[in-house]
Enzyme design. Structure first.
Site, PDB file in Angstrom:
ATOM      1  N   HIS A 268      31.870  45.771  43.455  1.00 13.77           N
ATOM      2  CA  HIS A 268      32.114  47.071  42.835  1.00 13.77           C
ATOM      3  C   HIS A 268      33.173  47.910  43.558  1.00 13.77           C
ATOM      4  O   HIS A 268      33.414  49.056  43.194  1.00 13.77           O
ATOM      5  CB  HIS A 268      30.785  47.839  42.769  1.00 13.77           C
ATOM      6  CG  HIS A 268      30.761  48.973  41.809  1.00 13.77           C
ATOM      7  ND1 HIS A 268      30.560  50.285  42.196  1.00 13.77           N
ATOM      8  CD2 HIS A 268      30.912  49.004  40.452  1.00 13.77           C
ATOM      9  CE1 HIS A 268      30.583  51.067  41.137  1.00 13.77           C
ATOM     10  NE2 HIS A 268      30.787  50.322  40.057  1.00 13.77           N
ATOM     11  N   LYS A 270      36.732  49.551  44.751  1.00 17.83           N
ATOM     12  CA  LYS A 270      37.994  49.950  44.107  1.00 17.83           C
ATOM     13  C   LYS A 270      38.960  50.255  45.253  1.00 17.83           C
ATOM     14  O   LYS A 270      39.258  51.410  45.563  1.00 17.83           O
ATOM     15  CB  LYS A 270      37.822  51.200  43.242  1.00 17.83           C
ATOM     16  CG  LYS A 270      36.750  51.074  42.138  1.00 17.83           C
ATOM     17  CD  LYS A 270      35.428  51.629  42.581  1.00 17.83           C
ATOM     18  CE  LYS A 270      34.418  51.761  41.461  1.00 17.83           C
ATOM     19  NZ  LYS A 270      34.135  50.579  40.687  1.00 17.83           N
ATOM     20  N   ASP A 275      49.358  47.135  54.488  1.00 20.25           N
ATOM     21  CA  ASP A 275      49.880  46.880  55.835  1.00 20.25           C
ATOM     22  C   ASP A 275      48.807  46.991  56.909  1.00 20.25           C
ATOM     23  O   ASP A 275      49.107  47.273  58.081  1.00 20.25           O
ATOM     24  CB  ASP A 275      51.035  47.830  56.161  1.00 20.25           C
ATOM     25  CG  ASP A 275      52.270  47.556  55.304  1.00 20.25           C
ATOM     26  OD1 ASP A 275      52.384  46.444  54.769  1.00 20.25           O
ATOM     27  OD2 ASP A 275      53.112  48.464  55.187  1.00 20.25           O
TER      28      ASP A 275
END
Length: 324
Positions: A268, A270, A275
């Site tokens: 779930h 996001k 870098d």
């Protein structure tokens, strides 16, 4: 991983000289700290309950789904002692229907944040549900910053007053929080997809991503261009969300190292990691709905120690994933 989080708190707070925000250079300066936890490996439910319990004056929350019994109990307890105001999605209000709870009127109110005492915020990808705390892969951020808390409080007040899927621009989107560059945005007001794209464009070495739902063509385009430039791009996407609208096959067919997740429940997150020093997280899935039609929030943090925790989580989730 918990030990690293503790050390981060000591480093950030000991470097503060004042609890007041000051303008210095191009960024507003604030003192504070950030704690990061990952579900279900770490004790996200317990940490959330402790955070809510620490509220002394007020608790203002915008929560998509409030299904966790322990959180429902804690909110009921706190409401008897302090001001508790809750906004939840109209599809889930039946799970926690109280006089101090309001539902949005249309679309998704997809946030997962609380502001306590006007000075601390919890945000990230975790809904206070049993699945999200104890089964799904999620991240939770506890942010101690008066400026960031005010940003979230302003957004909460818009929602509380019925301004769904609209509102004013965030007042202080960019700050220096005890040495960390931090940015904070709300969708659709602040054009979250554009903010994510601008951050991805800065990548010089690598981009790692973990996304529950990924349908946004413009964000995918940045990943494809960065891959052509020789920058390492690797990702994991929730297997159940891969459909004809998903960017999974497009990325895979164009040489991106992307896997389907291996969690039998849901991956779930996001998250984008740039870098190995900058993370993008919050409630915002890289989708058109997330950008244009939902109430969402995004945080961007540039700090190598915090990024390292997300890198470790990425490789753990990536290692559990599968190819085609």
């Amino acid at each position: 991983m918990k030990k690293l989080t503790f050390l981060l708190l000591i480093i950030f707070v000991s470097g503060c000289t004042s609890g007041k925000a000051v303008q210095q250079g191009s960024l507003l300066q604030d003192s504070g700290s950030i704690e990061v936890y990952f579900c279900p490996e770490q004790e996200c439910e317990e940490k959330l309950l402790s955070f809510l319990d620490s509220a002394q004056e007020s608790m203002h929350c915008a929560l998509f789904d409030i299904g966790l019994a322990s959180v429902q109990k804690k909110l009921d307890e706190k409401e008897k002692k302090i001001e508790v105001l809750i906004i939840t999605d109209n599809d889930y209000v039946k799970k926690f229907d109280r006089p101090f709870v309001k539902a949005d009127t249309y679309g998704l109110m997809h946030n997962k944040f609380c502001v306590i005492d006007g000075k601390k915020v919890i945000t990230g990808s975790m809904n206070p549900t049993d699945n999200d705390a104890n089964k799904n892969n999620n991240n939770v951020l506890f942010i101690d910053s008066q400026i960031i808390a005010q940003n979230y409080e302003d957004e909460f007040q818009e929602l509380w007053n019925g301004e769904f899927k609209k509102g004013g621009l965030v007042k202080e989107p960019k700050i220096n929080l005890s040495g960390m560059r931090m940015e904070n945005y709300f969708c659709p007001d602040d054009q979250c997809a554009e903010q994510v794209k601008e951050e991805l464009k800065k990548a010089e070495r690598s981009i790692y991503f973990m996304t529950f739902s990924f349908t946004h063509e413009g964000i995918a385009n940045i990943l494809l261009l960065k891959n052509l430039d020789g920058i390492k791009v690797s990702g994991v996407m929730e297997a159940r969300q891969i459909s004809e609208y998903s960017q999974f096959n497009r990325l895979l067919q164009n040489g991106i190292d992307v896997r389907k997740d291996g969690n039998k429940n849901n991956m779930h997150h996001k998250v984008f990691i740039i870098d190995e020093k900058t993370i993008v997280t919050g409630s915002f899935n890289p989708t058109n709905n997330g950008d244009k039609n939902n109430d969402e929030n995004v945080v961007i943090i540039e700090d190598s120690a915090i990024a390292e925790m997300f890198v470790q989580e990425f490789w753990r989730v990536y290692g559990e994933g599968t190819g085609e």
